[in-house]
Write a protein that holds these residues in place. Structure first.
Motif, PDB file in Angstrom:
ATOM      1  N   GLY A  26       0.771  -1.090  -0.106  1.00 35.78           N
ATOM      2  CA  GLY A  26       0.001   0.013  -0.101  1.00 35.78           C
ATOM      3  C   GLY A  26       0.863   1.279  -0.081  1.00 35.78           C
ATOM      4  N   ASP A  27       0.177   2.398  -0.041  1.00 35.07           N
ATOM      5  CA  ASP A  27       0.864   3.547  -0.098  1.00 35.07           C
ATOM      6  C   ASP A  27      -0.106   4.485   0.702  1.00 35.07           C
ATOM      7  OD1 ASP A  27      -0.949   4.792  -2.065  1.00 35.07           O
ATOM      8  OD2 ASP A  27       0.474   4.007  -3.446  1.00 35.07           O
ATOM      9  N   PHE A  28       0.622   5.491   1.065  1.00 40.44           N
ATOM     10  CA  PHE A  28      -0.170   6.536   2.014  1.00 40.44           C
ATOM     11  C   PHE A  28       0.601   7.975   1.849  1.00 40.44           C
ATOM     12  CE2 PHE A  28       2.629   4.249   5.028  1.00 40.44           C
ATOM     13  CZ  PHE A  28       3.317   5.245   5.484  1.00 40.44           C
ATOM     14  N   HIS A  29      -0.438   8.901   2.611  1.00 44.97           N
ATOM     15  CA  HIS A  29       0.306  10.405   2.914  1.00 44.97           C
ATOM     16  C   HIS A  29       0.238  10.485   4.423  1.00 44.97           C
ATOM     17  CE1 HIS A  29       0.174  11.801  -1.205  1.00 44.97           C
ATOM     18  NE2 HIS A  29      -0.819  10.956  -1.445  1.00 44.97           N
ATOM     19  N   TYR A  30       1.449  11.511   4.744  1.00 44.67           N
ATOM     20  CA  TYR A  30       1.408  11.372   6.137  1.00 44.67           C
ATOM     21  C   TYR A  30       1.859  12.878   6.489  1.00 44.67           C
ATOM     22  CZ  TYR A  30       6.560  11.364   6.321  1.00 44.67           C
ATOM     23  OH  TYR A  30       7.896  11.495   5.800  1.00 44.67           O
ATOM     24  N   THR A  31       1.362  13.255   7.561  1.00 43.17           N
ATOM     25  CA  THR A  31       2.073  14.721   8.305  1.00 43.17           C
ATOM     26  C   THR A  31       2.392  14.154   9.748  1.00 43.17           C
ATOM     27  OG1 THR A  31      -0.137  15.111   9.108  1.00 43.17           O
ATOM     28  CG2 THR A  31       0.408  16.081   6.883  1.00 43.17           C
ATOM     29  N   VAL A  32       3.236  15.162  10.173  1.00 40.68           N
ATOM     30  CA  VAL A  32       3.982  14.991  11.665  1.00 40.68           C
ATOM     31  C   VAL A  32       3.372  16.121  12.551  1.00 40.68           C
ATOM     32  CG1 VAL A  32       5.948  14.441  13.000  1.00 40.68           C
ATOM     33  CG2 VAL A  32       5.812  13.603  10.755  1.00 40.68           C
ATOM     34  N   ASP A  33       2.859  15.800  13.685  1.00 42.74           N
ATOM     35  CA  ASP A  33       2.507  16.957  14.611  1.00 42.74           C
ATOM     36  C   ASP A  33       3.098  16.595  15.917  1.00 42.74           C
ATOM     37  OD1 ASP A  33       1.363  18.810  15.815  1.00 42.74           O
ATOM     38  OD2 ASP A  33      -0.618  18.261  15.705  1.00 42.74           O
ATOM     39  N   GLY A  34       4.009  17.157  16.439  1.00 44.63           N
ATOM     40  CA  GLY A  34       4.771  16.749  17.636  1.00 44.63           C
ATOM     41  C   GLY A  34       5.317  15.236  17.237  1.00 44.63           C
ATOM     42  N   GLN A  35       4.739  14.403  18.350  1.00 40.60           N
ATOM     43  CA  GLN A  35       5.213  13.064  18.268  1.00 40.60           C
ATOM     44  C   GLN A  35       4.091  11.949  17.461  1.00 40.60           C
ATOM     45  OE1 GLN A  35       6.866  13.378  22.512  1.00 40.60           O
ATOM     46  NE2 GLN A  35       7.424  11.411  21.796  1.00 40.60           N
ATOM     47  N   VAL A  36       3.193  12.768  17.162  1.00 40.04           N
ATOM     48  CA  VAL A  36       1.839  12.050  16.569  1.00 40.04           C
ATOM     49  C   VAL A  36       2.200  12.213  14.961  1.00 40.04           C
ATOM     50  CG1 VAL A  36      -0.574  11.845  15.984  1.00 40.04           C
ATOM     51  CG2 VAL A  36       0.443  12.481  18.139  1.00 40.04           C
ATOM     52  N   VAL A  37       2.031  11.097  14.208  1.00 35.24           N
ATOM     53  CA  VAL A  37       2.179  10.689  12.815  1.00 35.24           C
ATOM     54  C   VAL A  37       0.712  10.395  12.325  1.00 35.24           C
ATOM     55  CG1 VAL A  37       3.395   9.705  10.855  1.00 35.24           C
ATOM     56  CG2 VAL A  37       4.549  10.064  12.929  1.00 35.24           C
ATOM     57  N   TRP A  38       0.138  11.562  11.362  1.00 34.10           N
ATOM     58  CA  TRP A  38      -1.155  11.001  10.988  1.00 34.10           C
ATOM     59  C   TRP A  38      -0.769  10.682   9.561  1.00 34.10           C
ATOM     60  CZ3 TRP A  38      -4.920  11.701  14.295  1.00 34.10           C
ATOM     61  CH2 TRP A  38      -4.808  12.558  15.369  1.00 34.10           C
ATOM     62  N   MET A  39      -1.516   9.407   9.365  1.00 31.03           N
ATOM     63  CA  MET A  39      -1.409   8.875   8.029  1.00 31.03           C
ATOM     64  C   MET A  39      -2.818   8.887   7.402  1.00 31.03           C
ATOM     65  SD  MET A  39       1.149   5.827   9.096  1.00 31.03           S
ATOM     66  CE  MET A  39       0.363   5.317  10.454  1.00 31.03           C
ATOM     67  N   SER A  40      -2.843   9.069   6.159  1.00 31.13           N
ATOM     68  CA  SER A  40      -4.285   9.158   5.349  1.00 31.13           C
ATOM     69  C   SER A  40      -4.079   8.727   4.050  1.00 31.13           C
ATOM     70  CB  SER A  40      -4.718  10.572   5.412  1.00 31.13           C
ATOM     71  OG  SER A  40      -4.002  11.324   4.863  1.00 31.13           O
ATOM     72  N   GLN A  41      -5.331   8.701   3.292  1.00 34.66           N
ATOM     73  CA  GLN A  41      -5.259   8.400   1.947  1.00 34.66           C
ATOM     74  C   GLN A  41      -4.670   7.169   1.569  1.00 34.66           C
ATOM     75  OE1 GLN A  41      -3.917  11.773  -0.319  1.00 34.66           O
ATOM     76  NE2 GLN A  41      -4.934  13.058   0.894  1.00 34.66           N
ATOM     77  N   PHE A  42      -4.810   6.033   2.404  1.00 33.70           N
ATOM     78  CA  PHE A  42      -4.329   4.687   2.148  1.00 33.70           C
ATOM     79  C   PHE A  42      -4.744   3.933   0.853  1.00 33.70           C
ATOM     80  CE2 PHE A  42      -2.888   5.001   6.596  1.00 33.70           C
ATOM     81  CZ  PHE A  42      -1.850   4.223   6.625  1.00 33.70           C
ATOM     82  N   THR A  43      -3.957   3.513   0.018  1.00 35.15           N
ATOM     83  CA  THR A  43      -4.407   2.681  -0.983  1.00 35.15           C
ATOM     84  C   THR A  43      -3.790   1.549  -0.997  1.00 35.15           C
ATOM     85  OG1 THR A  43      -4.951   4.237  -2.459  1.00 35.15           O
ATOM     86  CG2 THR A  43      -4.779   2.306  -3.538  1.00 35.15           C
ATOM     87  N   TYR A  44      -4.607   0.286  -0.776  1.00 35.99           N
ATOM     88  CA  TYR A  44      -3.806  -1.083  -0.717  1.00 35.99           C
ATOM     89  C   TYR A  44      -3.891  -1.827  -2.012  1.00 35.99           C
ATOM     90  CZ  TYR A  44      -3.774   0.001   4.475  1.00 35.99           C
ATOM     91  OH  TYR A  44      -3.620   0.290   5.408  1.00 35.99           O
ATOM     92  N   TRP A  45      -3.161  -3.053  -1.972  1.00 34.44           N
ATOM     93  CA  TRP A  45      -3.409  -3.840  -3.181  1.00 34.44           C
ATOM     94  C   TRP A  45      -2.876  -5.080  -2.648  1.00 34.44           C
ATOM     95  CZ3 TRP A  45      -0.414   0.588  -3.626  1.00 34.44           C
ATOM     96  CH2 TRP A  45       0.907   0.456  -3.786  1.00 34.44           C
ATOM     97  N   ASN A  46      -3.554  -6.243  -3.163  1.00 33.99           N
ATOM     98  CA  ASN A  46      -3.202  -7.570  -3.023  1.00 33.99           C
ATOM     99  C   ASN A  46      -2.472  -8.347  -4.171  1.00 33.99           C
ATOM    100  OD1 ASN A  46      -3.054 -10.422  -2.545  1.00 33.99           O
ATOM    101  ND2 ASN A  46      -4.393 -10.278  -0.843  1.00 33.99           N
ATOM    102  N   ASN A  47      -1.094  -8.653  -3.877  1.00 37.86           N
ATOM    103  CA  ASN A  47      -0.458  -9.060  -5.372  1.00 37.86           C
ATOM    104  C   ASN A  47      -0.850 -10.422  -5.669  1.00 37.86           C
ATOM    105  OD1 ASN A  47       1.378  -6.662  -5.572  1.00 37.86           O
ATOM    106  ND2 ASN A  47       2.717  -7.491  -3.916  1.00 37.86           N
ATOM    107  N   THR A  48      -1.622 -11.024  -4.836  1.00 34.45           N
ATOM    108  CA  THR A  48      -1.962 -12.560  -5.294  1.00 34.45           C
ATOM    109  C   THR A  48      -3.240 -12.466  -5.913  1.00 34.45           C
ATOM    110  OG1 THR A  48      -0.925 -13.417  -3.369  1.00 34.45           O
ATOM    111  CG2 THR A  48      -2.753 -14.668  -4.256  1.00 34.45           C
ATOM    112  N   THR A  49      -4.282 -11.584  -5.249  1.00 31.97           N
ATOM    113  CA  THR A  49      -5.702 -11.410  -5.776  1.00 31.97           C
ATOM    114  C   THR A  49      -6.094 -10.403  -6.721  1.00 31.97           C
ATOM    115  OG1 THR A  49      -6.618 -10.154  -3.977  1.00 31.97           O
ATOM    116  CG2 THR A  49      -6.645 -12.593  -3.715  1.00 31.97           C
TER     117      THR A  49
END
Length: 129
Positions: free
Chosen positions: A68-91
């Motif tokens: 998968g891939d995603f976007h992230y931002t950092v706010d202090g010690q928190v990492v906010w991850m969003s816009q995930f796109t996943y794919w399965n290489n088998t199916t």
């Protein structure tokens, strides 16, 4: 000159306060966000899970056949991850994932994601792999 003296005194006081307030720390911010943003770059591992954080605010995920891939931002010690796109290489399926966050612990150099503690150490291959 008697009229000018109070004005000059006031001007010196205002300049002293103004220059003092501008002479703060050269750190990018008080909570270390810039330092933490640099510290999380690269690979993080937990068992078969891998997260990669790139400098441009993007990242990659991998666990067995799922990537998968995603976007992230950092706010202090928190990492906010969003816009995930996943794919399965088998199916060959593709889907969107939910936003999530991680917590970076600079003292332990660990990243907590979804109840798991990720480190910089890549796990040894399991027997038979």
């Amino acid at each position: 000159m008697k009229r000018l003296f109070p004005f000059l005194l006031l001007l010196v006081g205002v300049l002293a306060i103004g220059l003092t307030s501008c002479g703060g720390s050269d750190d990018n911010d008080d909570n270390g966000t810039q330092g933490y943003a640099s510290a999380i770059l690269g690979a993080w591992y937990y068992d078969d899970y891998e997260y990669w954080f790139s400098a441009g605010g993007t990242g990659e995920y991998r666990c067995e056949d799922i990537m998968g891939d995603f976007h992230y931002t950092v706010d202090g010690q928190v990492v906010w991850m969003s816009q995930f796109t996943y794919w399965n290489n088998t199916t060959h399926t593709v889907w969107k994932g939910e936003d999530m966050h991680a917590f970076y612990d600079p003292e332990q150099n660990t990243l907590y994601i979804d109840g798991r503690t990720f480190t910089r150490n890549k796990p040894s291959p399991k027997p038979g792999e």
